[in-house]
Design an enzyme around this catalytic site. Structure first.
Site, PDB file in Angstrom:
ATOM      1  N   ARG A 141       0.842  -1.201   0.000  1.00  0.00           N
ATOM      2  CA  ARG A 141       0.000   0.000   0.000  1.00  0.00           C
ATOM      3  C   ARG A 141       0.873   1.246   0.000  1.00  0.00           C
ATOM      4  NH1 ARG A 141      -4.709  -1.144   4.584  1.00  0.00           N
ATOM      5  NH2 ARG A 141      -5.348  -3.199   3.838  1.00  0.00           N
TER       6      ARG A 141
ATOM      7  N   SER B 204      -7.959  -1.177   0.809  1.00  0.00           N
ATOM      8  CA  SER B 204      -8.978  -1.392   1.826  1.00  0.00           C
ATOM      9  C   SER B 204      -9.609  -0.059   2.269  1.00  0.00           C
ATOM     10  CB  SER B 204      -8.391  -2.161   3.009  1.00  0.00           C
ATOM     11  OG  SER B 204      -9.390  -2.599   3.893  1.00  0.00           O
TER      12      SER B 204
ATOM     13  N   ARG C 218     -14.499  -5.471   5.333  1.00  0.00           N
ATOM     14  CA  ARG C 218     -14.816  -5.131   6.712  1.00  0.00           C
ATOM     15  C   ARG C 218     -16.291  -4.766   6.832  1.00  0.00           C
ATOM     16  NH1 ARG C 218      -9.889  -2.088   9.786  1.00  0.00           N
ATOM     17  NH2 ARG C 218      -8.149  -3.109   8.748  1.00  0.00           N
TER      18      ARG C 218
ATOM     19  N   GLU D 234     -11.472 -11.027  13.336  1.00  0.00           N
ATOM     20  CA  GLU D 234     -10.445 -10.119  13.840  1.00  0.00           C
ATOM     21  C   GLU D 234     -11.090  -8.953  14.577  1.00  0.00           C
ATOM     22  OE1 GLU D 234      -6.683 -10.056  10.983  1.00  0.00           O
ATOM     23  OE2 GLU D 234      -8.429  -9.121  10.069  1.00  0.00           O
TER      24      GLU D 234
ATOM     25  N   SER E 172     -10.464  -6.011  14.229  1.00  0.00           N
ATOM     26  CA  SER E 172     -10.559  -4.848  13.340  1.00  0.00           C
ATOM     27  C   SER E 172     -11.730  -4.963  12.371  1.00  0.00           C
ATOM     28  CB  SER E 172      -9.254  -4.692  12.556  1.00  0.00           C
ATOM     29  OG  SER E 172      -8.947  -5.886  11.853  1.00  0.00           O
TER      30      SER E 172
END
Length: 542
Positions: free
Chosen positions: A46, A145, A305, A387, A389
């Site tokens: 990234r 992401s 997510r 997770e 997150s």
């Protein structure tokens, strides 16, 4: 905390997309500069083209390295490629296609030439590889992401469909940096703009049609609950539209806008535009509308997510939702093996431990990184992997694998299923868990550390922790390897009966992260955090 956190972005907060793309092509990295090298973190390479961290040279070299890696591994099937809505994603996908074409790799890209969520790519890889083909497929997802609009990202998923392990990513990164240092002389590539897919694959149709095998969409439809789904300008926007229409759900796609500047976003805690669907600041617009829906959810830019918003509680803490999801799924998925374990990361809430114990399931605790859940999800020995997150996935009704990468669409739909089946929101169910098990307080903070100290912490053994108590309680575990798979955690975790902390070095800043949780209360948590810093600093010689 930024003074405008949670407020809508202003013109001065927005990037110049044309300048961003121009920098992608015009700037060339110096791999002698650590900030300009290819570095694969837990979710790929990234960076921003503006600071020469994500540019055409990087992507050409990484793609060539992936070609060489898959050849060495005997991977000869199609490579599935998808991209999200970030401004750098389409240019990076174009570069990748040019290199893949020149190397003779069969590439399948989106049939609509549109955006593709990370879980849809994982789903496609797995579908191909279990269909009995003589070869194996793998994939690339072009996404940073939830990162800010100026960032690009590029990640590789091998034939198991999940995030590549460090053995693969380390080799790919090293080879890519060699190629850049060599002036890209060994990178095969057709002319700029001449890269085309070998075939097309309808990621959206295959993924959405298969959802009936993992989510009780009939129960959601019959309940008539009013759902708000916010893609946050990401790759899931057209998926939510099809899910709504295909299954007759009472759903509103809250924001159908796609803008690589993300001008409609509210600023995150630090004043940056960040599509973090677990942040109350980034999700402020949806939280403000929480009473318009029975339940509402958000996804980040590549939809790996999830964020859950309820009328009674606003945005849920990701740890709280994971605990509720686990209790619900393991009591309702009768097709799962009775031996299927609960997968959690080392820094997720101990509420999950208590839920696991109460329902009589094995807890499988692994280091940070979704890649650790992949083998268990593939063979069905782990029913759920999550997770802290806000990333998770779980098995189909029949106990077979769904995705081996995080699936934010799936977890968002599960929140609606939970409400439809139980009549209670996930936040109401979490309140019931706290009545039974206590109400933990959880927080992550940062502490300063030099690069040398971070290197020591990454390899620190639990036996180096001299302390015998933490915030007044005896220490019962000092972990440097995860209990679930004995893998090194890249730090330490210290546990008592009522609290724990974990310390891990940051990969990007001169700090280490302290995750901590207390079942006593905020004051006790503050005591745990303060002692954690002293304990770790003593071990580091700080």
């Amino acid at each position: 905390m930024h003074e405008r956190a949670g407020t809508v972005a202003l013109p001065e907060d927005l990037i110049d997309v044309d300048a961003l793309v121009a920098a992608y092509y015009d700037l060339h990295p110096d791999v002698e500069d650590p900030e300009q090298k290819v570095i694969f973190g837990t979710s790929g390479h990234r960076g921003s083209s503006f600071n020469t961290a994500f540019n055409e040279d990087h992507i050409a070299a990484v793609t060539q390295a992936i070609v060489e890696y898959r050849a060495a591994q005997g991977i000869t099937g199609p490579l599935f490629i998808g991209r999200d809505t970030h401004g750098l994603s389409k240019p990076a996908e174009d570069t990748a296609l040019e290199v893949l074409n020149a190397n003779g790799v069969t590439v399948w890209s989106d049939a609509r030439d549109s955006w593709t969520p990370t879980p849809a790519v994982s789903h496609a890889i797995l579908a191909y590889n279990r269909a009995g083909h003589p070869d194996q497929a793998d994939g690339i997802v072009v996404t940073p992401s939830h990162n800010p609009p100026a960032d690009g990202g590029f990640k590789y998923n091998p034939p198991h469909g999940g995030p590549a392990d460090s053995d693969a990513t380390g080799w790919i990164a090293n080879r890519a940096n060699e190629l850049i240092a060599g002036g890209l002389a060994d990178v095969k590539r057709v002319g700029r703009g001449e890269g085309v897919p070998s075939d097309r694959y309808d990621f959206r149709e295959h993924y959405v049609a298969d959802l009936v095998n993992v989510i009780d969409l009939d129960a959601i439809q019959k309940s008539g609950i009013h759902i708000g789904a916010d893609p946050l300008g990401g790759a899931s926007v057209e998926y939510w539209e099809l899910i709504r229409d295909r299954y007759g759900l009472n759903m509103e796609v809250v924001n159908e806008s796609v803008d690589p500047r993300w001008a409609f976003m509210t600023l995150d805690w630090d004043g940056k535009i960040r599509m973090d669907c677990s942040s109350p600041y980034a999700m402020a617009s949806l939280v403000e509308r929480r009473h318009d829906f029975d339940i509402s959810t958000g996804n980040d830019a590549d939809a790996d997510r999830h964020g859950v918003v309820t009328p009674d509680a606003g945005i849920m803490n990701p740890n709280h939702y994971l605990a509720v999801a686990i209790q619900y799924l393991y009591s309702r998925r009768e097709g799962w093996s009775p031996e299927a374990a609960i997968g959690k990361t080392l820094v997720s809430s101990s509420m999950i431990d208590r839920v696991a114990s109460a329902i009589g399931r094995t807890l499988w605790e692994v280091p940070v990184g979704f890649k650790w859940f992949v083998p268990g999800l593939v063979d069905g020995s782990v029913g759920f992997g999550g997770e802290e997150s806000a990333g998770a996935s779980f098995l189909r009704f029949d106990g077979t694998v769904w995705t081996t990468d995080k699936d934010g669409i799936l977890l968002a739909l599960l929140a609606s299923e939970i409400l439809a089946v139980t009549g209670k929101t996930p936040s109401q169910l979490y309140a019931e868990l706290t009545e039974e098990f206590g109400s933990p307080v959880y927080e992550r903070i940062d502490a300063p550390a030099s690069k040398a100290q971070k290197a020591v912490l990454a390899k620190l053994d639990g036996s180096a922790i001299a302390a015998e108590t933490l915030a007044g309680d005896p220490i019962i575990a000092k972990l440097s390897h995860a209990p679930g798979n004995d893998a090194a955690v890249g730090g330490v975790k210290v546990v008592t009966e009522r609290a724990w902390f974990a310390a891990r070095p940051s990969g990007t800043e001169d700090v280490y992260k302290i995750y901590a949780e207390s079942f006593v209360g905020p004051e006790h948590l503050a005591e745990v955090q303060a002692e954690a810093k002293k304990i770790v600093d003593a071990a580091l010689g700080a």
